[in-house]
Design an enzyme around this catalytic site. Structure first.
Site, PDB file in Angstrom:
ATOM      1  N   TYR A 170      11.387  16.507  53.417  1.00 34.54           N
ATOM      2  CA  TYR A 170      10.786  16.590  54.749  1.00 34.54           C
ATOM      3  C   TYR A 170      10.881  18.029  55.251  1.00 34.54           C
ATOM      4  O   TYR A 170      11.842  18.733  54.931  1.00 34.54           O
ATOM      5  CB  TYR A 170      11.503  15.654  55.726  1.00 34.54           C
ATOM      6  N   GLU A 171       9.890  18.453  56.034  1.00 34.54           N
ATOM      7  CA  GLU A 171       9.825  19.864  56.444  1.00 34.54           C
ATOM      8  C   GLU A 171      10.968  20.256  57.382  1.00 34.54           C
ATOM      9  O   GLU A 171      11.191  21.429  57.634  1.00 34.54           O
ATOM     10  CB  GLU A 171       8.475  20.189  57.076  1.00 34.54           C
ATOM     11  N   SER A 172      11.719  19.283  57.879  1.00 39.74           N
ATOM     12  CA  SER A 172      12.901  19.583  58.682  1.00 39.74           C
ATOM     13  C   SER A 172      14.026  20.158  57.821  1.00 39.74           C
ATOM     14  O   SER A 172      15.072  20.510  58.355  1.00 39.74           O
ATOM     15  CB  SER A 172      13.390  18.304  59.376  1.00 39.74           C
TER      16      SER A 172
END
Lengths: 267, 265
Positions: free
Chosen positions: B58-60
């Site tokens: 996930y881009e987090s």
């Protein structure tokens, strides 16, 4: 060197009308409480910088604090639109909002350049998109070693960075963990910084994956329990997903939004 | 978890078929960059069915997240708690996505054209004064550029499948087969577009999206009517296997407990 002061004093001293302010926190640790204090102190003409504007910038924009927004994704995560952001762009309410728009990779690298004391960052990015046609802040650059054409974006150097963290010690050293986002880079890129924390403790014992922002790299620390709500603070609170879902209806209508802000933030 | 015997498999929605088809497109062991919404649902469905070793990024900055319920956002706490590693946002883009370490990028679209180019920025008017302001780029331009391949998941209708984009946010094949190489993009581009009606794949010679498969009940005429350009259709389009009872049970449980730890446990 960080001083620990009450939030209203920190905002009054650090954030002025017309400043460029970066409030970071990637879904996690979003500094809502500090944002609400900025709204209560009625700052105007701010350039707001943030990768994902989220509900906090929807509130700042709707309350008339912002003149300009530098960002890479302006939505309500998992829910849909930010209606106050859209109303400002589409209809100029309550004031027109100038945009400078990037990709996440571009914004992250702009913070890294700012934190590194460099004038710009290089990445493989934006190629073939229309984003570069709307801002002078995305340009091609040729690698002096290989001749390859890459993309350059200028450093972000906010006047103030505002972030939220789990805790500080009494000297003002700040510790945060969980999804750490781009907060360290934002703080180090900025001229001044404000960190709100859940609590002040005697000793910052180690936590898995934690980073420490040393007191000598910060301006002010304020204690603000639950200061990230409706976002969350890993180990202290969970994301209030029901609030994010409810915000869609609250923010859709100008009057309902204004009434909600008066009742929940202004008083 | 719902008992299989109680799952109504006689009926399913077009969105359920689309999500199941997207999940099936993810091979076990692949590294997948997951956006929120339908891509996250499909990736978590795949991990619970045929692809238990799928790696979710996930881009987090959560690498190898294994959420036990569907997150509402890309940064819900469950992603950090279950990840192999949590890294900063600059790191996830610079060290993990940019060098080509991710096999599959999952993208959605507000507008899509015949070469798989995507708009998620503005609709109508001009850029400064749009009719509809959309969220914008997020991670998508670099996901589209750098992943080994891209899967686009999007409902098919004339508003979305347009002859000409109002804004190019993320590049597919540009204006034809040579554009990605000419621009120096190292990822392969869109391998497949999965819709609520069927599946489109780029023509090997022209890169134009071609309808190659229909979901149960959907027709070529329907797909043509839902497309804002003269749709290329394979000589003999295949047909998608309907969702199984197992797929529907897992999918419905995931949807019913999205963002809700208590409901999921």
């Amino acid at each position: 060197m960080a001083v620990i002061v009450p939030l209203h004093q920190a905002v009054a001293e650090l954030i002025h009308d017309g400043d460029t302010v970066a409030m970071e926190g990637f879904t996690h640790l979003i500094p809502f409480g500090a944002g609400h204090e900025i709204i209560r102190q009625r700052r105007r003409g701010l350039t707001l910088v943030r990768m994902t504007p989220d509900v906090i910038y929807d509130q700042l924009i709707g309350m008339g604090c912002a003149r300009r927004l530098v960002f890479s994704w302006g939505g309500n995560p998992g829910v849909g639109s930010l209606h106050r952001f859209r109303d400002a762009v589409e209809n100029g309410w309550p004031a027109p909002l100038e945009l400078e728009e990037h990709s996440h990779a571009g914004m992250a690298n702009r913070y890294v350049a700012g934190a590194s004391g460099l004038p710009f960052a290089v990445l493989r990015g934006y190629t073939g998109t229309d984003l570069a046609t709307q801002t002078g802040n995305i340009k091609p650059i040729t690698c002096p070693f290989t001749g390859e054409v890459l993309t350059a974006v200028p450093a972000l150097r906010p006047d103030v960075a505002v972030v939220h963290a789990q805790r500080a010690d009494r000297a003002g050293n700040v510790q945060l963990w969980g999804i750490i986002g781009v907060q360290k880079e934002a703080v180090l890129a900025a001229e001044r910084s404000l960190v709100t924390v859940e609590e002040v403790v005697d000793e910052l014992d180690p936590r898995p994956g934690a980073i420490v922002l040393p007191a000598w790299a910060l301006s002010m620390v304020s204690v603000l329990p639950d200061g990230s709500h409706p976002s969350y603070t890993h180990g202290y609170s969970v994301r209030d997903n029901d609030f994010y879902l409810a915000w869609d209806a609250i923010s859709r209508d100008r009057q309902r939004f204004t009434d909600w802000m008066e009742e929940h933030v202004m008083r | 978890m719902t008992e299989l015997s109680t799952v109504d498999t006689a009926t399913w929605t077009a969105d359920e078929m689309m999500t199941v088809a997207a999940a099936r497109a993810l091979g076990d062991g692949a590294v997948c960059f997951v956006g929120i919404g339908l891509p996250s649902t499909a990736a978590n469905l795949a991990r619970r069915t045929h692809a238990p070793n799928l790696v979710l990024v996930y881009e987090s900055g959560t690498l190898g997240a294994k959420p036990d319920f569907l997150p509402l956002s890309i940064g819900d706490g469950v992603l950090a708690e279950t990840a192999d590693s949590v890294v900063s946002v600059p790191e996830v883009f610079n060290y993990w996505l940019q060098p080509g370490r991710v096999d599959i990028g999952f993208l959605a679209a507000a507008q899509l054209d015949r070469y798989g180019n995507i708009n998620t920025t503005v609709i109508g008017g001009d850029y400064a004064n749009p009719r509809v302001r959309l969220p914008g780029a997020g991670g998508a331009p670099e996901i589209a550029a750098s992943c080994r391949e891209v899967i686009v998941v999007v409902r098919q209708n004339p508003r979305t499948f347009v002859d000409r984009l109002d804004f190019v946010t993320s590049l597919g094949y540009g204006s034809g087969p040579d554009d990605r190489r000419r621009l120096g993009l190292r990822g392969g581009g869109p391998r497949v577009v999965i819709t609520d009606l069927g599946v489109l794949e780029p023509d090997p010679a022209t890169c134009e999206l071609t309808l190659t498969r229909l979901h149960p009940g959907a027709t070529v005429e329907q797909a043509r009517a839902a497309t804002g350009w003269p749709l290329a259709v394979a000589a003999e389009p295949g047909s998608t296997q309907p969702p199984t009872a197992g797929e529907l049970a897992v999918l419905r449980h995931l949807e019913a407990t999205k963002g809700n730890r208590e409901a999921a446990s």
